[in-house]
Design a protein around this motif. Structure first.
Motif, PDB file in Angstrom:
ATOM      1  N   ALA A   6       0.571  -1.076  -0.260  1.00  0.00           N
ATOM      2  CA  ALA A   6      -0.430   0.520   0.163  1.00  0.00           C
ATOM      3  C   ALA A   6       1.152   0.870  -0.260  1.00  0.00           C
ATOM      4  N   GLU A   7       0.085   2.301  -0.240  1.00  0.00           N
ATOM      5  CA  GLU A   7       1.485   3.811  -0.526  1.00  0.00           C
ATOM      6  C   GLU A   7       1.461   3.278   1.341  1.00  0.00           C
ATOM      7  N   ASN A   8       0.656   3.625   2.173  1.00  0.00           N
ATOM      8  CA  ASN A   8       2.055   3.642   3.466  1.00  0.00           C
ATOM      9  C   ASN A   8       3.053   2.771   3.774  1.00  0.00           C
ATOM     10  N   GLY A   9       3.232   1.602   3.039  1.00  0.00           N
ATOM     11  CA  GLY A   9       4.122   0.813   3.412  1.00  0.00           C
ATOM     12  C   GLY A   9       2.957  -0.629   3.564  1.00  0.00           C
ATOM     13  N   THR A  10       2.124  -0.652   4.838  1.00  0.00           N
ATOM     14  CA  THR A  10       1.843  -2.195   5.086  1.00  0.00           C
ATOM     15  C   THR A  10       1.874  -2.450   4.175  1.00  0.00           C
ATOM     16  N   SER A  11       1.469  -3.715   4.271  1.00  0.00           N
ATOM     17  CA  SER A  11       0.868  -5.251   3.438  1.00  0.00           C
ATOM     18  C   SER A  11      -0.705  -5.028   2.435  1.00  0.00           C
ATOM     19  N   LEU A  12      -0.090  -5.738   1.229  1.00  0.00           N
ATOM     20  CA  LEU A  12      -1.497  -5.098   0.802  1.00  0.00           C
ATOM     21  C   LEU A  12      -2.652  -5.652   1.515  1.00  0.00           C
ATOM     22  N   LYS A  13      -2.654  -6.976   1.987  1.00  0.00           N
ATOM     23  CA  LYS A  13      -3.419  -7.574   3.291  1.00  0.00           C
ATOM     24  C   LYS A  13      -3.904  -6.707   4.481  1.00  0.00           C
ATOM     25  N   ASP A  14      -2.934  -6.249   4.919  1.00  0.00           N
ATOM     26  CA  ASP A  14      -4.155  -5.779   6.168  1.00  0.00           C
ATOM     27  C   ASP A  14      -3.936  -4.371   5.254  1.00  0.00           C
ATOM     28  N   SER A  15      -3.660  -3.631   4.038  1.00  0.00           N
ATOM     29  CA  SER A  15      -4.642  -2.572   4.247  1.00  0.00           C
ATOM     30  C   SER A  15      -5.970  -2.720   3.636  1.00  0.00           C
ATOM     31  N   LEU A  16      -6.333  -3.423   3.129  1.00  0.00           N
ATOM     32  CA  LEU A  16      -7.105  -3.992   1.664  1.00  0.00           C
ATOM     33  C   LEU A  16      -8.457  -3.625   3.452  1.00  0.00           C
TER      34      LEU A  16
END
Lengths: 178, 405
Positions: free
Chosen positions: A57-67
């Motif tokens: 994600a934009e802020n660096g977190t994993s996609l999974k968590d961001s979603l």
């Protein structure tokens, strides 16, 4: 022994009652369906991002968590709307049989049954890639007297109320002109 | 009646008496009475003096009308042509005459100038008053023979006219009354029709409300003729039904035993049974959908836009690598996506560069979620295990469609 099919109100009635009783027999069915839908949407989306080369994600977190973090509410809203629509079309609507339409990938484009999202940007070419917007059709059982075009008793009248929107292979030409 | 002088009121009385006797007497005597009246009147004239002239004007009127009246009715009474040339006064002695035709005619002729002269306010000075007439100081009662006669004529004409008018009005009144009665009856009939239609419409609007039961109960007569009869007396359900439903209901009723038919029993149990049956029938036969077709269409469109929003925002949030070789190869994801979306778009997803423009990714997301939704909604009951779902779907399509899988 073959049993004759039933007229519209009878089959609708059976459908409605059965749907209600299935839920009453399985009290947790509604929640289970809801959760399953939410999970499926998240899982499938993540896979697409992965295939497309999305890393984080934009802020660096994993996609999974961001979603999950950002889109829980939205996805839940979608899932709830789907469950509600299913319940209404199964239990509440007696006059006809509503069906949500999505065209299978790989099919041939048929302008009468579907709309090309990028149709106005370039010529339509190739097979269907996917359906991007759902359509709606209504199937009503008619007796011969009601509709003049119906020849025999018990024919089903299908009406396309909303055209599904598809993208064809020609979309690549639009998006990635070489 | 005695001839002679009389004051004004007495003159009036006398004349009234003469008129009364004239009208009440038999035909043969009318002429004699007319002559009497004439003689009386001539006597009256002889009493008048110049001094009494102002009051005598009324006498003149009365005299004139009386003379006219009787002239019209009796030829012997005629005082002759008022246009005669004689201007000299007539001595009083000449006025008292017997009732022979010739002298009467002469005296009639002689009197006319007097009348004229009196009309012109000219009374001969030499006219000797052998008697004194006391004029009646009451001018308001003003009844001279002439005016009295005229008034009588006028009154008669008016009476005749009024009578005919009254008759006409009576007839008109009768016809108007009849028309009013007819209109009232028509209005009553129309009101009854409107009431009936309004009740029918409100019945169909109310749907399954308990008011329906009440109303329907009123429609039903005490004894029940079975479902058939009840069916016809439920206008709310009838109005909503289409022809096909009615057919199906007939078939149903023919097949099933008619539970409510012919069971009157006690009134309480009968009512309960009715209610239960009505409820069943109504719920069964109700064709009113909770959502309209337009609402369903709107719901699908809303769903589409929600999916679009999610796809767009999530794609925006994602950061994509541009160079394909450095992408982590996730075989499972690739495989699954191929299954879900097909090989073509998966290939595009994995090979194209989406860093600059991830629109294809968004489209792919929309596609996969739409597919997911459509698949979920195609099962008979969302979330149910596949075996049960399949069975129920089969049963339904068999029932609904023409039995073809």
């Amino acid at each position: 022994m073959t049993v004759d099919s039933e007229p519209q109100p009878t089959s609708s009635r059976w459908r409605s009652l059965t749907h209600k009783f299935v839920h009453s027999l399985n009290p947790g069915l509604q929640d289970h369906a809801f959760n399953e839908l939410v999970e499926t949407i998240f899982r499938w989306s993540l896979d697409i991002f992965t295939v497309a080369g999305g890393v984080h994600a934009e802020n660096g977190t994993s996609l999974k968590d961001s979603l999950r973090l950002r889109f829980s509410t939205q996805v839940q809203r979608i899932a709830r709307a789907v469950c509600k629509l299913a319940q209404v079309t199964r239990e509440e609507i007696m006059s006809t049989d509503f069906e949500v339409l999505a065209i299978d990938h790989g099919g041939i484009f048929d302008g009468k049954r579907m709309a090309d999202v990028f149709g106005e940007y370039g010529p339509s070419r190739g097979t269907i890639l996917c359906t991007v917007e759902l359509g709606l059709s209504a199937a009503t059982r008619r007796s011969s007297g009601e509709v003049p075009s119906v020849e025999k008793e018990g024919a089903v009248e299908r009406r396309l109320l909303l055209q599904p929107k598809v993208v064809l292979e020609s979309v690549v030409d639009v998006l990635y002109p070489s | 009646m005695q001839l002679g002088i009389a004051p004004h009121s007495e003159f009036r009385q006398d004349i009234q008496g003469y008129i009364q006797s004239y009208f009440t007497t038999g035909e043969s005597s009318t002429e004699l009475i007319a002559l009497d009246i004439r003689d009386y009147l001539t006597g009256v004239w002889s009493c008048h003096t110049v001094a009494m002239l102002p009051a005598n004007l009324h006498f003149k009127d009365l005299y004139d009308s009386t003379v006219e009246f009787f002239t019209a009715r009796s030829t012997l009474f005629s005082f002759g042509d008022p246009a005669t040339e004689e201007t000299d006064h007539i001595p009083p002695s000449d006025l008292n005459h017997t009732s022979t035709p010739e002298p009467i005619a002469r005296s009639t002729r002689e009197y006319s100038p007097i009348r004229e002269r009196l009309g012109a306010n000219d009374w001969p000075q030499n006219h000797v008053a052998t008697c004194s007439c006391h004029p009646d100081g009451d001018p308001a009662s003003g009844l001279t023979p002439h005016s009295m006669r005229r008034e009588l004529e006028i009154s008669r004409n008016e009476l005749a006219r009024s009578q005919s008018e009254v008759m006409k009005l009576e007839e008109r009144y009768k016809t108007l009354e009849k028309t009013l009665r007819d209109t009232k009856e028509m209005l009553k009939a129309r009101d009854a029709e409107v009431e009936k239609l309004r009740r029918d419409r409100s019945n169909s609007d109310l749907g399954r409300s308990s008011q329906d039961y009440g109303e329907n109960r009123d429609y039903r007569p005490p004894q029940r003729h079975g479902i058939e009869g009840q069916y016809h007396r439920r206008p709310s359900a009838e109005k909503r039904r289409s022809a096909e439903q009615r057919q199906s209901i007939d078939k149903q009723r023919g097949e099933s035993g008619q539970p409510a038919a012919g069971s009157s029993g006690s009134s309480i149990s009968g009512d309960e049974e009715d209610r239960a049956q009505q409820r069943g029938l109504e719920t069964f036969l109700t064709k009113t959908d909770r959502w309209s077709g337009a609402q369903v269409i709107q719901a699908v469109q809303d769903l589409n836009s929600e999916v679009l929003q999610f796809a767009a925002s999530s794609t925006d949030m994602c950061v994509f690598t541009s160079t394909p070789p450095s992408r982590k190869k996730d075989a499972r994801a690739l495989q699954d996506t191929t299954t879900r979306l097909g090989p073509h778009i998966t290939r595009f997803l994995s090979t194209k560069d989406h860093a600059q423009d991830p629109l294809l990714v968004q489209l792919a997301l929309q596609g996969c979620i739409s597919t997911c939704i459509a698949r979920a909604m195609s099962s008979f009951c969302i979330g149910l295990q596949p075996k049960s779902n399949d069975l129920l779907s089969q049963i339904y399509s068999h029932m609904h469609f023409s039995g073809m899988p």
